[in-house]
Each structure stands twice: as structure tokens, then as C-alpha cells.
Scaffold this motif. Structure first.
Motif, PDB file in Angstrom:
ATOM      1  N   LEU A  10       1.071  -1.156   0.215  1.00 14.48           N
ATOM      2  CA  LEU A  10      -0.160  -0.007   0.060  1.00 14.48           C
ATOM      3  C   LEU A  10       0.989   1.201   0.010  1.00 14.48           C
ATOM      4  CD1 LEU A  10      -2.631  -1.070   2.886  1.00 14.48           C
ATOM      5  CD2 LEU A  10      -2.726  -1.430   0.146  1.00 14.48           C
ATOM      6  N   VAL A  11       0.437   2.120  -0.808  1.00 10.02           N
ATOM      7  CA  VAL A  11       1.274   3.569  -0.827  1.00 10.02           C
ATOM      8  C   VAL A  11       0.739   4.255   0.235  1.00 10.02           C
ATOM      9  CG1 VAL A  11       1.668   5.565  -1.897  1.00 10.02           C
ATOM     10  CG2 VAL A  11       1.543   3.461  -3.382  1.00 10.02           C
ATOM     11  N   ALA A  12       1.638   4.624   1.440  1.00 10.33           N
ATOM     12  CA  ALA A  12       1.188   5.327   2.526  1.00 10.33           C
ATOM     13  C   ALA A  12       1.519   6.600   2.416  1.00 10.33           C
ATOM     14  CB  ALA A  12       1.936   4.798   4.014  1.00 10.33           C
ATOM     15  N   GLU A  13       2.621   7.051   2.028  1.00 11.93           N
ATOM     16  CA  GLU A  13       3.171   8.345   1.671  1.00 11.93           C
ATOM     17  C   GLU A  13       3.638   8.498   0.404  1.00 11.93           C
ATOM     18  OE1 GLU A  13       2.740  10.625   3.798  1.00 11.93           O
ATOM     19  OE2 GLU A  13       1.875   9.508   5.411  1.00 11.93           O
ATOM     20  N   HIS A  37      -7.294   2.970  -2.860  1.00 14.59           N
ATOM     21  CA  HIS A  37      -6.492   4.067  -3.514  1.00 14.59           C
ATOM     22  C   HIS A  37      -5.124   3.793  -3.330  1.00 14.59           C
ATOM     23  CE1 HIS A  37     -10.302   6.395  -2.400  1.00 14.59           C
ATOM     24  NE2 HIS A  37     -10.410   5.885  -3.579  1.00 14.59           N
ATOM     25  N   ARG A  38      -4.523   3.134  -2.094  1.00 14.27           N
ATOM     26  CA  ARG A  38      -3.359   3.096  -1.749  1.00 14.27           C
ATOM     27  C   ARG A  38      -2.886   1.933  -2.620  1.00 14.27           C
ATOM     28  NH1 ARG A  38      -2.265   6.174   2.265  1.00 14.27           N
ATOM     29  NH2 ARG A  38      -3.696   6.810   3.813  1.00 14.27           N
ATOM     30  N   THR A  39      -3.539   1.204  -2.887  1.00 18.99           N
ATOM     31  CA  THR A  39      -3.173  -0.190  -3.960  1.00 18.99           C
ATOM     32  C   THR A  39      -2.924   0.396  -5.179  1.00 18.99           C
ATOM     33  OG1 THR A  39      -4.328  -1.546  -2.282  1.00 18.99           O
ATOM     34  CG2 THR A  39      -4.003  -2.220  -4.679  1.00 18.99           C
ATOM     35  N   LEU A  40      -4.128   1.053  -5.752  1.00 17.65           N
ATOM     36  CA  LEU A  40      -3.828   1.473  -7.203  1.00 17.65           C
ATOM     37  C   LEU A  40      -3.034   2.656  -7.260  1.00 17.65           C
ATOM     38  CD1 LEU A  40      -7.711   1.688  -7.849  1.00 17.65           C
ATOM     39  CD2 LEU A  40      -6.254  -0.007  -8.629  1.00 17.65           C
TER      40      LEU A  40
END
Length: 176
Positions: A10-13, A37-40
Motif C-alpha cells: 500500500l502506498v502510505a506516503e 486507493h493506496r493499492t492503485l
């Protein structure tokens, strides 16, 4: 038993400026930044285009929001879209759907307790999600309550959420 899914970070920052901009817009909205959203966000340009399409389908169509959410819930139910169902039950409630209406959408029922219009939309969503097309009676019921633009917008919305249900069933997207 839960099927194994492909792990994806997951994109956190966000380090990417495109992702940072999209996250900023999402954070200002009613849903915020969630795990899908954090995955995509691992694919910045596609993520930005995806959010553009998702927002157009949610905010730029002429579909009644409650009817849209009823149809989305049925498509997600058919495809075991567990990740999205909770989100869309909240959106359905905000759009005016009752728990009973959402329970019908998330069941194998035929729409008992719904209006004829809701049953036509639910029947189409069910057929669309199952990939069996519509029978003439279903088509007549749908075109009796929706115009061409609404049918196209509903179909595109259902296509998006059937795809998302498959994506979250394949990738390990934690439920928020």
C-alpha cells in the motif's frame, strides 16, 4: 475459507507528484484515501485516470444516487466484492437507501419489497454481474424506467465495480 490473494504494498506516503495530487483531492472528499486507493497508487498515471473515471461515474451522471448504489451493491454481492460492500452500504445509506433495501441488494432475493423501478434496476444489475445478459422481459423493464443515457451510465458503473470486485478478490487489499 478465504482464498489467498497476491500481496501488493500500500502506498502510505506518496513519493510521486501525481499520487500526491490525487491523494490530496481524495483526502478533501467524503470518503478520503482508503486502501483501494493506496493499492492503485502503485501505478500513478493509471490511478489518476481511474479516479477520474470513478468520479465521473459517481458525480457526473444523471443516475439517481440511491438507484446507482442499489445496482452496485448487487453487482458486488454477486462477485463477492467484500472489500467494497461496506463502503457502498455507507454510500447507499447516505443516498437514502434503507438497510432493508440494501439487504435485498446483498441477497439472492428477487427484489421483494422494492418498487418496480428498483426491481428493474436490480434485475439488470444481477444479469449484468452474472454475465448472462438480459432476457427480453428484463430489457423491457429496464428501458421502461431508464433512458439511453442512464442505461449506458449504469452499465459503465457496473462494469467498473465488477472489475473492482475481481481486483480486490485477487490482490490483498485490506478492508479499511
Amino acid at each position: 475459507m478465504h482464498n489467498p490473494r497476491v500481496p501488493v504494498s500500500l502506498v502510505a506516503e506518496p513519493q510521486d507528484e501525481i499520487v500526491a495530487e490525487v491523494f490530496g483531492r481524495l483526502a478533501a472528499g467524503s470518503v478520503g484515501v482508503v486502501n483501494i486507493h493506496r493499492t492503485l497508487a502503485n501505478s500513478p498515471e493509471v490511478f489518476a485516470a481511474f479516479i477520474g473515471l470513478a468520479h465521473a461515474l459517481r458525480f457526473k451522471t444523471i443516475l439517481d444516487p440511491a438507484e446507482r448504489e442499489l445496482a452496485i451493491l448487487r453487482a458486488l454481492f454477486v462477485h463477492h466484492g467484500d472489500y467494497e460492500i461496506g463502503h457502498h452500504r455507507r454510500l447507499g445509506a447516505a443516498a437514502g437507501l434503507s438497510d432493508a433495501e440494501m439487504d435485498v441488494a446483498c441477497s439472492v432475493g428477487d427484489g421483494a419489497g422494492l418498487t418496480d423501478r428498483q426491481r428493474a434496476i436490480l434485475g439488470y444489475a444481477d444479469a449484468f454481474a452474472k454475465g448472462r445478459g438480459v432476457v427480453p422481459a428484463d430489457a423491457a423493464a429496464l428501458t421502461g424506467v431508464l433512458d439511453n443515457r442512464s442505461v449506458v451510465e449504469l452499465s459503465l458503473t457496473l462494469a467498473l465495480y465488477v472489475g473492482l470486485a475481481h481486483l480486490t478478490a485477487s490482490l490483498d487489499v485490506p478492508v479499511d
